[in-house]
Design a protein around this motif. Structure first.
Motif, PDB file in Angstrom:
ATOM      1  N   GLN A   1      24.914 -57.211  52.447  1.00 19.97           N
ATOM      2  CA  GLN A   1      25.704 -56.715  51.503  1.00 19.97           C
ATOM      3  C   GLN A   1      25.496 -55.247  51.157  1.00 19.97           C
ATOM      4  O   GLN A   1      24.573 -54.874  50.899  1.00 19.97           O
ATOM      5  CB  GLN A   1      24.651 -57.726  50.026  1.00 19.97           C
ATOM      6  CG  GLN A   1      25.573 -57.184  48.590  1.00 19.97           C
ATOM      7  CD  GLN A   1      25.275 -58.027  47.660  1.00 19.97           C
ATOM      8  OE1 GLN A   1      24.698 -58.733  48.213  1.00 19.97           O
ATOM      9  NE2 GLN A   1      25.467 -57.671  46.474  1.00 19.97           N
ATOM     10  N   TYR A   2      26.285 -54.960  50.658  1.00 17.87           N
ATOM     11  CA  TYR A   2      26.715 -53.552  50.798  1.00 17.87           C
ATOM     12  C   TYR A   2      26.249 -53.462  49.267  1.00 17.87           C
ATOM     13  O   TYR A   2      27.119 -53.747  48.207  1.00 17.87           O
ATOM     14  CB  TYR A   2      27.698 -52.535  51.221  1.00 17.87           C
ATOM     15  CG  TYR A   2      27.916 -52.917  52.561  1.00 17.87           C
ATOM     16  CD1 TYR A   2      26.607 -51.615  53.823  1.00 17.87           C
ATOM     17  CD2 TYR A   2      28.988 -53.070  53.520  1.00 17.87           C
ATOM     18  CE1 TYR A   2      27.114 -52.012  54.854  1.00 17.87           C
ATOM     19  CE2 TYR A   2      28.783 -53.286  54.762  1.00 17.87           C
ATOM     20  CZ  TYR A   2      28.073 -53.138  55.567  1.00 17.87           C
ATOM     21  OH  TYR A   2      28.495 -52.656  56.750  1.00 17.87           O
TER      22      TYR A   2
ATOM     23  N   VAL B   1      27.380 -51.601  45.063  1.00 19.94           N
ATOM     24  CA  VAL B   1      28.603 -51.267  44.785  1.00 19.94           C
ATOM     25  C   VAL B   1      28.792 -49.814  44.522  1.00 19.94           C
ATOM     26  O   VAL B   1      30.383 -49.772  44.429  1.00 19.94           O
ATOM     27  CB  VAL B   1      28.317 -52.073  43.069  1.00 19.94           C
ATOM     28  CG1 VAL B   1      27.402 -50.830  42.112  1.00 19.94           C
ATOM     29  CG2 VAL B   1      29.798 -51.747  42.817  1.00 19.94           C
TER      30      VAL B   1
ATOM     31  N   VAL C   1      29.488 -48.336  47.494  1.00 22.43           N
ATOM     32  CA  VAL C   1      30.202 -48.248  48.659  1.00 22.43           C
ATOM     33  C   VAL C   1      31.484 -48.559  47.190  1.00 22.43           C
ATOM     34  O   VAL C   1      32.689 -47.444  48.001  1.00 22.43           O
ATOM     35  CB  VAL C   1      30.221 -49.117  49.325  1.00 22.43           C
ATOM     36  CG1 VAL C   1      31.364 -48.890  50.722  1.00 22.43           C
ATOM     37  CG2 VAL C   1      28.772 -48.590  50.618  1.00 22.43           C
ATOM     38  N   GLU C   2      32.099 -49.176  46.933  1.00 23.37           N
ATOM     39  CA  GLU C   2      33.182 -49.829  46.314  1.00 23.37           C
ATOM     40  C   GLU C   2      33.596 -48.627  45.835  1.00 23.37           C
ATOM     41  O   GLU C   2      35.074 -48.171  45.566  1.00 23.37           O
ATOM     42  CB  GLU C   2      33.008 -51.379  45.925  1.00 23.37           C
ATOM     43  CG  GLU C   2      34.426 -51.517  44.743  1.00 23.37           C
ATOM     44  CD  GLU C   2      33.771 -52.811  44.276  1.00 23.37           C
ATOM     45  OE1 GLU C   2      35.387 -53.452  43.455  1.00 23.37           O
ATOM     46  OE2 GLU C   2      32.580 -54.150  43.659  1.00 23.37           O
ATOM     47  N   TYR C   3      32.629 -47.989  44.503  1.00 23.24           N
ATOM     48  CA  TYR C   3      33.007 -46.712  43.872  1.00 23.24           C
ATOM     49  C   TYR C   3      33.470 -45.841  44.659  1.00 23.24           C
ATOM     50  O   TYR C   3      34.157 -45.040  44.229  1.00 23.24           O
ATOM     51  CB  TYR C   3      31.229 -46.290  43.284  1.00 23.24           C
ATOM     52  CG  TYR C   3      31.795 -47.697  41.743  1.00 23.24           C
ATOM     53  CD1 TYR C   3      32.703 -47.545  40.700  1.00 23.24           C
ATOM     54  CD2 TYR C   3      31.131 -48.646  41.818  1.00 23.24           C
ATOM     55  CE1 TYR C   3      32.679 -48.283  39.499  1.00 23.24           C
ATOM     56  CE2 TYR C   3      30.550 -48.970  40.065  1.00 23.24           C
ATOM     57  CZ  TYR C   3      31.289 -49.040  39.698  1.00 23.24           C
ATOM     58  OH  TYR C   3      30.832 -50.174  37.553  1.00 23.24           O
TER      59      TYR C   3
ATOM     60  N   LEU D   1      34.893 -45.759  47.556  1.00 22.21           N
ATOM     61  CA  LEU D   1      36.153 -46.110  47.784  1.00 22.21           C
ATOM     62  C   LEU D   1      36.909 -45.835  46.957  1.00 22.21           C
ATOM     63  O   LEU D   1      38.166 -45.479  47.333  1.00 22.21           O
ATOM     64  CB  LEU D   1      36.308 -47.536  48.832  1.00 22.21           C
ATOM     65  CG  LEU D   1      35.138 -47.377  50.242  1.00 22.21           C
ATOM     66  CD1 LEU D   1      35.354 -49.129  50.556  1.00 22.21           C
ATOM     67  CD2 LEU D   1      35.831 -46.489  51.296  1.00 22.21           C
ATOM     68  N   HIS D   2      37.038 -46.448  46.324  1.00 17.29           N
ATOM     69  CA  HIS D   2      38.188 -46.265  44.339  1.00 17.29           C
ATOM     70  C   HIS D   2      38.349 -44.939  44.371  1.00 17.29           C
ATOM     71  O   HIS D   2      39.348 -44.286  44.069  1.00 17.29           O
ATOM     72  CB  HIS D   2      37.608 -47.486  43.603  1.00 17.29           C
ATOM     73  CG  HIS D   2      37.562 -48.487  43.585  1.00 17.29           C
ATOM     74  ND1 HIS D   2      38.958 -49.019  43.081  1.00 17.29           N
ATOM     75  CD2 HIS D   2      36.983 -49.698  44.113  1.00 17.29           C
ATOM     76  CE1 HIS D   2      39.179 -50.430  43.970  1.00 17.29           C
ATOM     77  NE2 HIS D   2      38.151 -51.013  44.081  1.00 17.29           N
TER      78      HIS D   2
ATOM     79  N   GLN E   1      36.212 -44.993  35.835  1.00 12.36           N
ATOM     80  CA  GLN E   1      35.681 -45.888  36.777  1.00 12.36           C
ATOM     81  C   GLN E   1      34.691 -47.311  35.541  1.00 12.36           C
ATOM     82  O   GLN E   1      33.980 -48.031  35.834  1.00 12.36           O
ATOM     83  CB  GLN E   1      34.467 -45.936  37.556  1.00 12.36           C
ATOM     84  CG  GLN E   1      35.483 -45.559  39.098  1.00 12.36           C
ATOM     85  CD  GLN E   1      35.898 -46.622  39.568  1.00 12.36           C
ATOM     86  OE1 GLN E   1      35.992 -47.177  39.328  1.00 12.36           O
ATOM     87  NE2 GLN E   1      37.467 -46.166  40.505  1.00 12.36           N
TER      88      GLN E   1
ATOM     89  N   PHE F   1      36.531 -46.372  56.541  1.00 10.51           N
ATOM     90  CA  PHE F   1      35.867 -47.104  55.962  1.00 10.51           C
ATOM     91  C   PHE F   1      34.053 -46.712  56.151  1.00 10.51           C
ATOM     92  O   PHE F   1      33.113 -47.075  55.214  1.00 10.51           O
ATOM     93  CB  PHE F   1      35.937 -48.684  54.996  1.00 10.51           C
ATOM     94  CG  PHE F   1      36.834 -49.315  54.622  1.00 10.51           C
ATOM     95  CD1 PHE F   1      38.167 -48.572  54.632  1.00 10.51           C
ATOM     96  CD2 PHE F   1      36.773 -50.433  53.806  1.00 10.51           C
ATOM     97  CE1 PHE F   1      38.975 -48.983  53.778  1.00 10.51           C
ATOM     98  CE2 PHE F   1      37.586 -50.811  52.876  1.00 10.51           C
ATOM     99  CZ  PHE F   1      38.563 -49.549  53.208  1.00 10.51           C
TER     100      PHE F   1
ATOM    101  N   ILE G   1      30.741 -45.743  54.608  1.00 13.61           N
ATOM    102  CA  ILE G   1      29.267 -47.089  54.184  1.00 13.61           C
ATOM    103  C   ILE G   1      28.521 -45.972  54.671  1.00 13.61           C
ATOM    104  O   ILE G   1      27.144 -45.853  54.191  1.00 13.61           O
ATOM    105  CB  ILE G   1      29.613 -48.130  55.122  1.00 13.61           C
ATOM    106  CG1 ILE G   1      30.598 -49.107  54.199  1.00 13.61           C
ATOM    107  CG2 ILE G   1      28.867 -48.937  54.799  1.00 13.61           C
ATOM    108  CD1 ILE G   1      31.067 -49.965  55.374  1.00 13.61           C
TER     109      ILE G   1
END
Length: 163
Positions: free
Chosen positions: A2-3, A5, A7-9, A11-12, A35, A76, A80
């Motif tokens: 599991q990456y 959160v 990583v998600e922040y 990328l956004h 965010q 990506f 990561i």
């Protein structure tokens, strides 16, 4: 596997930097406010992105961050790896060498661990896939899935905050 959160922040936030003019970096305060995450947390993420050469910091009152490379050059996987590090998902402990035959009979292992080879191969296929997906690709995809007005409002938010 599991990456985080983070990583998600990352990328956004990187997508928001794509359309921003070169001479108008976006500050952490604006990114974190948009965010809904703390400045401290996002600063740590951007520090890692900066160290990896994905973004560059612009000092000063009107400073902030901008992309260091074109969106086509940032995958990506780059993001990561910058945020999470390069530690492999599966970490073989070579437990087969501790098995009964090796331990009691004096056998010596003659082959690589098949389990490790399969896991490494799967991980590499995932890395390849994530290397194919770039920020440029993501930006184009978002144009298709996010309503036009939301994309325009997002761009306005960041252009207003850099004035």
């Amino acid at each position: 596997m599991q990456y985080s959160v983070g990583v998600e922040y990352a990328l956004h936030c990187l997508v928001y930097l794509i359309d921003n003019p070169e001479d108008s970096p976006i500050g952490i305060k604006d990114l974190s406010s948009f965010q809904g995450v703390s400045e401290t947390y996002l600063s740590k993420i951007f520090s890692k992105l900066s160290k990896a050469g994905i973004v560059s910091s612009v000092p000063g009152v009107k400073g902030g961050f901008k992309l260091s490379k074109s969106p086509e050059e940032i995958s990506f996987w780059d993001v990561i790896e910058a945020v999470e590090g390069s530690k492999p998902i599966f970490q073989c402990k070579n437990i087969k060498d501790n098995g009964y035959l090796y331990r009691e009979k004096g056998c010596t292992p003659g082959t690589s661990c098949t389990i490790n080879l399969v896991m490494l191969s799967a991980e590499e296929k995932m890395h390849e896939y994530l290397r194919e997906k770039t920020l440029s690709w993501l930006n184009k995809e978002l144009e298709n899935v996010i309503p036009k007005q939301i994309r325009e409002d997002t761009r306005k938010y960041f252009s207003k905050s850099t004035i």
